[in-house]
Design a protein around this motif. Structure first.
Motif: not given
Length: 527
Positions: A184-189, A198-205, A265-276
């Protein structure tokens, strides 16, 4: 405690896997809170085929094999439950999600391997089913929100399940059970904005449930209050969804504090830089909160250090940032210039707008409440705020005609864009599926399951609901639209008028407005 295997079916095979299945991740978290033993096989992420699926199914003695998804995952679901029944004859196979909720009796009939289904929200229903299994019982119809079979194969439905009111009582999804780092992170763009690219670590909420609109092509999964339990003529219980003139809506959303805590939580735990944000319509929530919800989320985004800032640390690459950029959905008539500026300052990079059409007579039939001018206004407001507006459009509405095609093309010129429209698709659960079901089934030789198997993400034609154009015409007209070939559209209109015996000067339509006579009452037959 039950041993539960969740399987995420394959969806959108034409694209790489981009989104952790939010519903399954949330139910896995709920089950683990209750002490159950949970594993996930993400077939959509791994895409390893049937051999690996069989290995997973025989890897343990599963009490439950649970899966679900949207209607377009039906083909994968059908294959999975067949293999699951072969490899796990004593396991309880459960199915939920939109694929079942939109047509519960029909889908249970199509999939005899499924023991029990969950209609609507599963937040309370699923743990109750697991508790019943722990107790060694299987009286499924006693549990609200279920559909199952008796010993003779008769389909039975439990009572209606009430919607969960306190969304903040839900745990965070169990993201750790999914291949974040490998898939999932490799497919963050997200190719809609510079920040998204430029997103490299995206999680959806998903932070809200419901929508105030009555879009007739849209299916709300029964979580917006549009699902009702009814008794059929034979005395059996069933569900029905929106019908013309019969609308209800239930609007629910997490508190801003919960939303930002989860993002932190996802920023601290997974170092995400983008949320959808996966929500149907963020602006509905903002309006229903009295215009406080989104502003408070943005304020807390800043307060918790989540607002993006250029990374000026010595080791940082040029152009990188700290914090989280984000994106979501908007609506032309509900958005304001004020909230757009607030959102941009908090890191919003792009917003998806369902404009659908820029033709007044088509827009009146859709149910969004928008106009061409409100669409255009919101587009430029969003651009001016520094947020990218992402316009979605659709071709092939019931009253689509040559006039509406030209009006869309003229709007593109005003906006300086070209949009490749989706095709109007009547998904099960939508109002237009209810209205056009017989005509759609006729296009598939009366076989509803064949139609469901054919459904995709509306980038290709399945069931035609246009009164004026067949599938071949819609394909050709869309191609001419995006190439701005007005002359060829004019030429084809003359051929079309001759074929339908409609003289010049008369409206180029076979569609029947309410209370008016019409030459043809059915949609054009799909070619």
């Amino acid at each position: 405690m039950a041993k539960v295997l969740f399987i995420n079916p394959v969806v959108r095979e034409e694209d790489v896997p981009r989104h952790v299945p939010y519903g399954i991740a949330l139910l896995a978290s709920i089950a683990m809170e209750k002490g159950h033993l949970v594993q996930v096989y993400d077939a959509n992420a791994w895409r390893k085929g049937e051999d690996v699926l069989r290995q997973v199914l025989v890897a343990d003695e599963w009490d439950v094999v649970a899966l679900g998804g949207i209607t377009t995952a039906y083909g994968s679901i059908k294959s999975i439950v067949k293999v699951a029944r072969e490899e796990c004859p004593r396991s309880i196979i459960m199915l939920g999600g939109g694929v079942l909720t939109s047509l519960p009796r029909e889908v249970m009939g199509f999939l005899p391997e499924v023991d029990v289904g969950v209609i609507g929200e599963a937040f309370a229903t699923f743990p109750e089913l697991l508790a019943m299994i722990d107790a060694g019982e299987s009286s499924w119809p006693s549990i609200a929100g279920t559909i199952s079979r008796d010993a003779q194969g008769k389909i039975l439905m439990g009572p209606a399940r009430d919607l969960l009111e306190d969304l903040d009582s839900l745990p965070y999804p169990a993201w750790d059970l999914f291949p974040l780092e490998d898939v999932y992170f490799p497919n963050s763009q997200v190719l809609f904005s510079e920040e998204g690219m430029l997103a490299t670590r995206r999680i959806d909420l998903n932070v809200s449930y419901g929508c105030s609109l009555i879009c007739r092509y849209c299916y709300h999964l029964g979580i917006a209050g549009d699902m009702r339990y009814v008794t059929d003529a034979d005395g059996s219980q069933n569900v029905e969804f929106d019908k013309p003139g019969n609308y209800t809506r239930t609007i629910r959303y997490h508190s801003p504090e919960y939303v930002v805590r989860m993002a932190k939580h996802v920023y601290d735990k997974y170092n995400v830089n983008f949320i959808t944000f996966l929500d149907e319509n963020l602006m509905t929530m903002d309006k229903y909160s009295g215009r406080t919800w989104m502003k408070e989320i943005c304020r807390l985004w800043h307060e918790n250090g989540l607002a993006p800032r250029l990374d000026t640390s010595p080791d940082a690459e040029e152009g990188t940032w700290t914090g989280i950029h984000w994106s979501g959905t908007s609506h032309a008539t509900l958005v304001t210039k004020d909230i757009l500026n607030v959102m941009r300052d908090a890191g919003c990079s792009h917003l998806v707008y369902g404009y659908e059409s820029f033709s007044p007579h088509v827009m009146k039939t859709i149910g969004k409440g928008a106009t061409p001018e409100s669409n255009i206004r919101s587009f430029f407001w969003t651009l001016e705020s520094g947020i990218r507006p992402i316009p979605n459009q659709i071709i092939g509405f019931p009253n689509e005609d040559f006039q509406s095609i030209r009006e869309n093309m003229e709007a593109w010129k005003r906006l300086g864009i070209v949009v490749k429209p989706f095709y109007a698709t009547a998904y099960p659960g939508s109002e237009w599926f209810t209205v056009y079901r017989k005509q759609i089934e006729a296009q598939f030789d009366g076989d509803l399951e064949t139609y469901i198997l054919a459904l995709g993400d509306a980038t290709r034609i399945t069931g035609v609901i246009s009164h004026n154009f067949n599938a071949v015409e819609l394909l050709g007209l869309r191609e001419m639209m995006i190439n701005m070939e007005t002359r060829r559209i004019d030429e084809y209109e003359q051929i079309w008028r001759k074929n339908h015996n409609i003289p010049e000067g008369k409206p180029s339509t076979l569609f029947a407005p309410a209370g008016k006579a019409v030459r043809e009452k059915k949609p054009a037959v799909a070619a």
